[in-house]
Design an enzyme around this catalytic site. Structure first.
Site, mmCIF file in Angstrom:
data_model
loop_
_atom_site.group_PDB
_atom_site.id
_atom_site.type_symbol
_atom_site.label_atom_id
_atom_site.label_comp_id
_atom_site.label_asym_id
_atom_site.label_seq_id
_atom_site.Cartn_x
_atom_site.Cartn_y
_atom_site.Cartn_z
ATOM 1 N N LYS A 196 0.838 -1.201 0.000
ATOM 2 C CA LYS A 196 0.000 0.000 0.000
ATOM 3 C C LYS A 196 0.878 1.258 0.000
ATOM 4 C CE LYS A 196 -3.926 -2.226 2.377
ATOM 5 N NZ LYS A 196 -4.871 -2.124 3.512
ATOM 6 N N TYR A 220 -12.329 -1.956 -3.543
ATOM 7 C CA TYR A 220 -12.848 -1.977 -2.172
ATOM 8 C C TYR A 220 -14.384 -1.904 -2.133
ATOM 9 C CZ TYR A 220 -8.296 -1.745 0.198
ATOM 10 O OH TYR A 220 -7.052 -2.042 0.695
ATOM 11 N N ASN A 269 -1.847 0.054 6.959
ATOM 12 C CA ASN A 269 -1.353 -1.243 7.436
ATOM 13 C C ASN A 269 -0.520 -1.989 6.396
ATOM 14 O OD1 ASN A 269 -3.442 -2.032 5.787
ATOM 15 N ND2 ASN A 269 -4.722 -2.871 7.414
ATOM 16 N N HIS A 296 -1.889 -5.327 1.322
ATOM 17 C CA HIS A 296 -3.180 -5.949 1.028
ATOM 18 C C HIS A 296 -2.945 -7.353 0.506
ATOM 19 C CE1 HIS A 296 -7.095 -6.858 -0.703
ATOM 20 N NE2 HIS A 296 -6.439 -7.264 -1.773
ATOM 21 N N GLU A 334 -9.653 -9.725 -7.973
ATOM 22 C CA GLU A 334 -8.662 -8.650 -7.830
ATOM 23 C C GLU A 334 -7.526 -8.801 -8.848
ATOM 24 O OE1 GLU A 334 -7.778 -8.994 -3.661
ATOM 25 O OE2 GLU A 334 -9.762 -8.227 -3.093
HETATM 26 P P1 RTP Z 1 -7.101 -5.369 2.936
HETATM 27 O O1 RTP Z 1 -8.425 -5.659 2.222
HETATM 28 O O2 RTP Z 1 -6.651 -3.952 2.759
HETATM 29 O O3 RTP Z 1 -6.055 -6.376 2.608
HETATM 30 O O4 RTP Z 1 -7.322 -5.537 4.498
HETATM 31 P P2 RTP Z 1 -8.128 -6.666 5.251
HETATM 32 O O5 RTP Z 1 -8.698 -7.661 4.270
HETATM 33 O O6 RTP Z 1 -7.254 -7.190 6.330
HETATM 34 O O7 RTP Z 1 -9.293 -5.834 5.902
HETATM 35 P P3 RTP Z 1 -10.707 -5.402 5.279
HETATM 36 O O8 RTP Z 1 -11.747 -5.754 6.261
HETATM 37 O O9 RTP Z 1 -10.853 -5.890 3.873
HETATM 38 O O10 RTP Z 1 -10.577 -3.819 5.262
HETATM 39 C C1 RTP Z 1 -9.910 -3.165 4.213
HETATM 40 C C2 RTP Z 1 -9.094 -2.040 4.762
HETATM 41 O O11 RTP Z 1 -9.963 -1.041 5.284
HETATM 42 C C3 RTP Z 1 -9.356 -0.411 6.372
HETATM 43 N N1 RTP Z 1 -10.228 -0.510 7.515
HETATM 44 N N2 RTP Z 1 -10.380 0.473 8.348
HETATM 45 N N3 RTP Z 1 -11.250 2.121 10.478
HETATM 46 C C4 RTP Z 1 -11.656 0.863 10.402
HETATM 47 O O12 RTP Z 1 -12.373 0.375 11.233
HETATM 48 C C5 RTP Z 1 -11.215 0.054 9.287
HETATM 49 N N4 RTP Z 1 -11.582 -1.190 9.052
HETATM 50 C C6 RTP Z 1 -10.946 -1.551 7.916
HETATM 51 C C7 RTP Z 1 -8.058 -1.106 6.655
HETATM 52 O O13 RTP Z 1 -7.005 -0.329 6.119
HETATM 53 C C8 RTP Z 1 -8.193 -2.419 5.929
HETATM 54 O O14 RTP Z 1 -6.936 -2.899 5.501
HETATM 55 MG MG MG Z 2 -9.803 -7.118 2.572
#
Ligand code: RTP
Ligand code: MG
Length: 141
Positions: free
Chosen positions: A12, A52, A115, A118, A129
């Site tokens: 990212k 997203y 973080n 991805h 994706e």
């Molecule tokens: P990613 O898709 O980015 O790989 O991350 P992930 O699967 O671990 O998490 P996901 O639930 O898909 O969420 C995507 C990204 O959104 C941001 N996020 N912010 N502020 C919040 O509560 C929150 N929750 C999610 C995070 O940057 C997450 O990586």
């Molecule tokens: Mg995700």
């Protein structure tokens, strides 16, 4: 042994800005997975919103799209046995403070908004994706 699969991995903008691209690539390579496609790119707004799409309507959606388009990312297709779940394990939990020590997010991130990495969360999202970010001819066979 787990089936050979492909997943979509992305360093990212925070990871790129902080000079952690090599660290992430090194961990993928040392693990033994194969990078079969890679490019550095600025994600257009529309692609960010599609990528997203599952989070549309959530309170963090606009900030997430703003962040992921805020600078270049390094997009990759990574191949190997069980790579989808295994990359999620190497990445660590979404919230870095919940990520296991030794994972990328635990080692290099402090906030959920930035973080570092991805990785696709399942076979359907991996296929979706990879198709969003790469043309078939950009992926090594
Ligand atoms: P990613 O898709 O980015 O790989 O991350 P992930 O699967 O671990 O998490 P996901 O639930 O898909 O969420 C995507 C990204 O959104 C941001 N996020 N912010 N502020 C919040 O509560 C929150 N929750 C999610 C995070 O940057 C997450 O990586
Ligand atoms: Mg995700």
């Amino acid at each position: 042994m787990a089936d050979t699969e492909r997943t979509y991995i992305m360093v990212k903008p925070d990871g790129v800005r902080r000079g952690l691209t090599g660290e992430v690539i090194g961990r993928i390579e040392r693990k033994g997975f194969r990078i079969v496609a890679m490019k550095k790119m600025l994600i257009p707004q529309s692609l960010a919103e599609t990528h997203y799409g599952e989070h549309k309507g959530k309170p963090f959606f606009e900030g997430l799209v703003r962040f992921i388009t805020s600078g270049p990312v390094v997009a990759m297709v990574v191949e190997g046995p069980g790579v989808i779940a295994e990359m999620r394990r190497l990445m660590g939990a979404t919230r870095p403070w919940e990520a296991a020590p030794g994972t990328i997010r635990a080692d290099f991130a402090t906030t959920v908004d930035e973080n570092i990495i991805h990785g696709s969360d399942g076979p359907e999202s991996a296929a979706r994706e990879i198709g969003l970010f790469f043309k078939p001819e950009e992926i090594l066979s």
